[in-house]
Each structure stands twice: as C-alpha cells, then as structure tokens.
Write a protein that holds these residues in place. Structure first.
Motif, PDB file in Angstrom:
ATOM      1  N   HIS A 155      46.447 114.600  84.491  1.00  0.00           N
ATOM      2  CA  HIS A 155      47.823 114.760  84.027  1.00  0.00           C
ATOM      3  C   HIS A 155      47.869 115.054  82.536  1.00  0.00           C
ATOM      4  CE1 HIS A 155      47.125 110.572  82.783  1.00  0.00           C
ATOM      5  NE2 HIS A 155      48.150 110.709  81.961  1.00  0.00           N
ATOM      6  N   LEU A 156      46.715 114.944  81.847  1.00  0.00           N
ATOM      7  CA  LEU A 156      46.654 115.151  80.411  1.00  0.00           C
ATOM      8  C   LEU A 156      46.074 116.524  80.079  1.00  0.00           C
ATOM      9  CD1 LEU A 156      45.354 111.618  79.402  1.00  0.00           C
ATOM     10  CD2 LEU A 156      47.605 112.549  78.857  1.00  0.00           C
ATOM     11  N   THR A 205      38.703 103.696  80.412  1.00  0.00           N
ATOM     12  CA  THR A 205      39.601 104.768  80.851  1.00  0.00           C
ATOM     13  C   THR A 205      40.477 105.255  79.699  1.00  0.00           C
ATOM     14  OG1 THR A 205      41.187 103.100  81.598  1.00  0.00           O
ATOM     15  CG2 THR A 205      39.676 103.989  83.245  1.00  0.00           C
ATOM     16  N   GLN A 206      40.760 104.380  78.735  1.00  0.00           N
ATOM     17  CA  GLN A 206      41.587 104.779  77.592  1.00  0.00           C
ATOM     18  C   GLN A 206      40.901 105.884  76.790  1.00  0.00           C
ATOM     19  OE1 GLN A 206      42.326 101.135  75.452  1.00  0.00           O
ATOM     20  NE2 GLN A 206      43.770 100.370  76.968  1.00  0.00           N
ATOM     21  N   ASN A 207      39.625 105.696  76.481  1.00  0.00           N
ATOM     22  CA  ASN A 207      38.892 106.703  75.723  1.00  0.00           C
ATOM     23  C   ASN A 207      38.533 107.914  76.575  1.00  0.00           C
ATOM     24  OD1 ASN A 207      38.858 105.385  73.215  1.00  0.00           O
ATOM     25  ND2 ASN A 207      37.146 104.109  73.843  1.00  0.00           N
ATOM     26  N   ALA A 208      38.211 107.687  77.849  1.00  0.00           N
ATOM     27  CA  ALA A 208      37.866 108.808  78.730  1.00  0.00           C
ATOM     28  C   ALA A 208      39.056 109.762  78.865  1.00  0.00           C
ATOM     29  CB  ALA A 208      37.428 108.294  80.095  1.00  0.00           C
ATOM     30  N   ALA A 209      40.252 109.195  79.040  1.00  0.00           N
ATOM     31  CA  ALA A 209      41.440 110.042  79.156  1.00  0.00           C
ATOM     32  C   ALA A 209      41.670 110.839  77.883  1.00  0.00           C
ATOM     33  CB  ALA A 209      42.661 109.183  79.473  1.00  0.00           C
ATOM     34  N   SER A 215      40.414 112.098  85.378  1.00  0.00           N
ATOM     35  CA  SER A 215      41.549 111.760  86.227  1.00  0.00           C
ATOM     36  C   SER A 215      41.775 110.249  86.191  1.00  0.00           C
ATOM     37  CB  SER A 215      41.303 112.213  87.671  1.00  0.00           C
ATOM     38  OG  SER A 215      42.277 111.654  88.540  1.00  0.00           O
ATOM     39  N   THR A 216      42.917 109.834  85.674  1.00  0.00           N
ATOM     40  CA  THR A 216      43.226 108.400  85.678  1.00  0.00           C
ATOM     41  C   THR A 216      43.625 107.934  87.080  1.00  0.00           C
ATOM     42  OG1 THR A 216      45.535 108.834  85.050  1.00  0.00           O
ATOM     43  CG2 THR A 216      43.964 108.435  83.262  1.00  0.00           C
ATOM     44  N   PRO A 317      46.748 105.746  79.499  1.00  0.00           N
ATOM     45  CA  PRO A 317      46.400 104.490  80.187  1.00  0.00           C
ATOM     46  C   PRO A 317      46.526 103.315  79.213  1.00  0.00           C
ATOM     47  CG  PRO A 317      44.705 106.162  80.518  1.00  0.00           C
ATOM     48  CD  PRO A 317      45.617 106.690  79.458  1.00  0.00           C
ATOM     49  N   TYR A 318      47.132 102.239  79.680  1.00  0.00           N
ATOM     50  CA  TYR A 318      47.342 101.061  78.831  1.00  0.00           C
ATOM     51  C   TYR A 318      46.456  99.943  79.368  1.00  0.00           C
ATOM     52  CZ  TYR A 318      50.101  97.799  75.941  1.00  0.00           C
ATOM     53  OH  TYR A 318      50.511  96.861  75.018  1.00  0.00           O
ATOM     54  N   PHE A 319      46.986  98.767  79.513  1.00  0.00           N
ATOM     55  CA  PHE A 319      46.266  97.648  80.107  1.00  0.00           C
ATOM     56  C   PHE A 319      46.926  97.274  81.436  1.00  0.00           C
ATOM     57  CE2 PHE A 319      45.569  97.249  75.522  1.00  0.00           C
ATOM     58  CZ  PHE A 319      44.194  97.144  75.466  1.00  0.00           C
ATOM     59  N   ASP A 320      46.185  96.564  82.267  1.00  0.00           N
ATOM     60  CA  ASP A 320      46.708  96.073  83.553  1.00  0.00           C
ATOM     61  C   ASP A 320      47.233  97.212  84.425  1.00  0.00           C
ATOM     62  OD1 ASP A 320      46.189  93.428  82.719  1.00  0.00           O
ATOM     63  OD2 ASP A 320      48.086  93.394  81.621  1.00  0.00           O
ATOM     64  N   ASN A 321      46.516  98.364  84.412  1.00  0.00           N
ATOM     65  CA  ASN A 321      46.853  99.515  85.253  1.00  0.00           C
ATOM     66  C   ASN A 321      48.239 100.088  84.963  1.00  0.00           C
ATOM     67  OD1 ASN A 321      44.399  99.527  86.768  1.00  0.00           O
ATOM     68  ND2 ASN A 321      45.160  97.738  87.900  1.00  0.00           N
TER      69      ASN A 321
END
Length: 481
Positions: A155-156, A205-209, A215-216, A317-321
């Motif tokens: 989505h990014l 996932t924060q850095n990967a995105a 894909s998150t 992406p933040y925390f706790d999905n």
C-alpha cells in the motif's frame, strides 16, 4: 559541535530498580535516555543528546542530490552520549530499545561489521567494513528512474531515499559498490546487529515498510517481484514485529551488562508518536527537520496492497497491529533553516558578518511583529514524496510585503499550510480528533510556527507533551513481557 545535554531526576526514589535504555539515532543528533519505574509510572532519570556532525559533503554538484552520513561519526556520537550517563544507572539496564531515521540504508560485511574494543574500562564497538549511510533525504532516484522500477505489491509507494530504491539505483549506476557487502539495514538495524554480535539484521515491519517492496498485509517482502528484476534478495533482512527482542548484548557495552535484551530497531516516527500519544483522539504534530502530522487509525483498519502514487498521506505500521495515517512532509524546520542559510550567504557576499543564532532570533522577532501578510510562500524546496518534482514558490509579491517580517511570516505559514493541504482539518474531525499534541525542535523554538498552527487547525494545541523518539523506544520495550 552541539554541547551535550544531561538531565537527572533527583527525586527518583527507585534507586536500584531495573532501567530501560532508550536510544534514537536521528538525522542530525543522537539521544539516549535512561527510564525506570517509579510509583508515578515510568520516568526518565537521565538523558543526553549529542550532535553527530556525520554529513558527508558531496563534491558532485552537477549530479542529483546525494545525502550520505558517516556511520563512524554516528556511533562516536552514541558513545559520547552513553559516556555522559551515570555509570551506576547503566549497570542497572535490563533492556535496550533503539529507534532511528527511517527509509535510509547502510551496507556492511557480516564477518567484519565492527571491532569491539575496551577503553577506559568500557566496551564499545567501532564500525569496520561499513558503507556510508544513504539517508532518507537522498535525491538520486529521480521520478524517471522510479517509474522504471517494478510496481510494488504494497500500500506504500517507493520514493527516493527508500532503502530498496537506493539499492536499485546502485544496481543500475554503480553495481561494483555493492560487491563488498552481504548485509544491509537501516543505521539503527546495524547498531542492534552489532550490539548482539549477529551477522544478519532482524528488521521490524516499521522499518521494512519504510524501505519499500514490503507488504504489511502478509508481513513479507515482495521477493518474487524483486528476484525477477535482479534485486539482490540476500540483502533483505529477516522481518519481525515491533517490540520483539532481536538478541542480547555480546559485550558489557558501556557498562550495560552483557546478555542484556535488545529490541529489534524501531522507526523514529512511530516512537515519537508512542512517546506522547495517550488517547486515540489525539493527533500528533511534529516539526523538526521535516514535518509530520498523524492520527491513529481504528484497530480494524487494514490498508490494501496497491499504492496510490498521488496520495499525500501514507499509512505506517504502528504498534499492536495498528496503523497511523501520516502526512509526512519533507519540508519543515529544514525549510526555515535553508532560509537562514540563504541570509547568511547573502550577508557574506555583502561583506557583513553574522551568526546563525543571531539571524534566527532577529527574523523570528520581525515575524512576530508582522501578524498578517498577503505574501504567500510554498516552502516545498525539498519536494514531497507524492510530488518529488515540486519546487518552492512565492506569490502575491508586492512592494508592501518585502520586509523580513512579511517573508518569515509567509514562510512559516507556508510550512503549516502545506501540512494542512496533505491532512486537512476536516479529515482530522472525521477521525474524531479532539486535540493536537505538538512538538519537535522546529516548532518548540519558533513561536511564529506555533501561531500559524493555532490559526490553521480548530483544535486545542498542547505543547507540554515532549515528542521524544528515544523515550518512545524505551516505552515500546517496557511493554514487552
């Protein structure tokens, strides 16, 4: 170099209790905080900030804008920070949380990423076979180049300064550069990997995105798309969740006990939001080098896997999905700083001496005396990710609004209005926002920016909440059981 700042909470009565060390590797400085639990909740008992001075000057003025930093200087600034924290408190650290500037990429040789040395009875590591850090501000990937890349399943969007885009640029323009390296990550991924004595990084996932081609939804790299285009898949880190433990310290780093848990590196933006957002109805505004405005999406929200290249907002992406909707402008305090630098250059050309602090103070004073102006400045001198070719401009120029006060007022208003155009007041109302928590070095030292924020948004603006990525990194590890 900026003088280090140290703060201690003398009222803390939790002497001897475990501490969490929070670190943020920012664009221009490094910050470290020591946090412990008190009867009133988590509290910072000591902190230190050190300028990195890590920028590498580019001598290629004819080519696209490069933005690189010396990793050795960044690590040296981190060492200087930790060297000024209380040794007895460092010995009580049982967890380390690290955040840093997102999107960028650094490369290293797994067998020679660093050398551990003992000095002044403290262990530290020195970068060895490591490339410069290509930062999020790097402009080598033009719109034409980006359009030639395969479309991501995410989505990014992919923009210049993103890790995967930079790797593609090297493949196309300087493939020999990549040959000595077999690992890559953000600069904070690199630090975590070295602390734990590991070869390959574990990236959240924060850095990967923030790198692109991730894909998150499936929490995986677009390996099929990347492999087909000849991308070196071996450089992609393993991906884990924010808050996961990456490993344990391999040495007693600056007195922190050997075997201390180290969290996988986090995004500085998410950690900044985590440090101050206390309610879902809070919006967080941060104006530092760049500028960001964000609010948390509902817990059930999930983005798709198709990017909108023209969208001025992104979902991080933040925390706790959960996700944050973010207006991330490339133009914040850096636009004001560029104006100050222009004034200093003009003065030098005229044979007039001046200092940056003096010029800054005088121009803010002039703007405060000029409450309104018909001059309009679009401050997008660094472009925007959704519009990289966009330039700065000024309209409504008249003989009556050429004073310094008019220009600075219009510049500060333009920074805020640019954000408002990306994430409007109406959209914040729809998200249920009830107040804005504002922070960052750019807005904290600039009263004109604060005035313009209060004019632009019909919500109470709270300045008492510190937007602190190092504190957010510590809090993220505090939640981990």
């Amino acid at each position: 170099m900026q003088a280090p700042r140290r703060e201690e909470d003398k009222a803390s009565n939790a002497v001897g209790s475990p501490c969490i060390l929070g670190i943020d590797l920012g664009t221009t400085s490094v910050k470290a905080v020591l946090m412990e639990e008190t009867r009133q909740g988590p509290a910072v008992i000591a902190s230190c900030t050190e300028a990195t001075g890590a920028a590498i000057e580019s001598h290629d003025i004819s080519g696209p804008k490069r933005d690189e930093q010396d990793v050795r200087r960044i690590v040296a600034a981190l060492d200087a920070c930790l060297g000024k924290l209380p040794p007895q408190s460092l010995q009580r650290v049982n967890r380390i949380g690290i955040s840093g500037q997102m999107h960028g990429v650094v490369f290293w040789k797994t067998s020679r990423g660093c050398k551990w040395v003992e000095r002044d009875r403290r262990w530290r590591f020195e970068p060895d076979a490591v490339s410069p850090l290509v930062t999020w501000q790097d402009g080598r990937c033009s719109s034409h180049f980006l359009s030639s890349l395969p479309k991501p399943r995410s989505h990014l969007n992919v923009a210049t300064g993103y890790g995967c885009a930079t790797i593609y640029w090297y493949l196309a323009n300087n493939p020999d550069f990549l040959k000595p390296y077999d690992a890559a990550g953000t600069v904070h991924d690199y630090v975590v990997t070295m602390l734990c004595g590991q070869e390959k990084p574990r990236m959240t996932t924060q850095n990967a995105a923030s790198w692109g081609y991730f894909s998150t939804t499936s929490r995986s790299w677009n390996t099929d798309i990347l492999r087909e285009s000849g991308f070196p898949i071996c450089l992609l880190p393993e991906v884990v969740q924010p808050g996961d433990i990456a490993g344990r310290t391999a040495y007693a780093w600056h007195g922190v006990p050997k075997g201390t848990e180290v969290g996988a590196a986090l995004g500085d933006f998410q950690c900044s939001v985590r440090s101050c957002m206390t309610q879902d109805t809070d919006a967080v505004l941060n104006i530092g080098t760049s500028a960001q405005l964000t609010v948390a999406m509902p817990s059930e929200f999930r983005p798709g896997d198709t990017p909108d290249p023209n969208s001025p907002v992104s979902y991080y992406p933040y925390f706790d999905n959960r996700y944050l909707v973010v207006a991330a402008s490339l133009n914040g305090g850096n636009a004001v700083a560029t104006f100050v630098d222009m004034l200093l250059r003009w003065m030098a050309d005229l044979g007039i001496q001046g200092s940056e602090p003096e010029i800054y103070q005088r121009m803010i004073k002039a703007a405060l005396a000029q409450a309104e102006t018909g001059l309009c400045i679009s401050p997008t001198i660094f472009g925007e990710r959704h519009s990289p070719e966009r330039l700065a401009s000024a309209t409504g120029i008249a003989t009556s609004n050429l004073s310094l006060g008019h220009v600075v007022r219009a510049l500060c208003r333009g920074v805020v209005q640019n954000l408002q155009a990306m994430l409007s007041s109406d959209r914040l109302k729809q998200a249920g926002v009830q107040r804005i928590l504002a922070g960052g070095s750019g807005i904290c030292k600039n009263e004109v920016l604060r005035q313009e924020v209060e004019k632009a948004y019909p919500f109470p603006v709270v300045y008492g909440k510190d937007v602190d990525a190092a504190m957010g990194a510590a809090l993220a590890l505090r939640q981990k059981k």
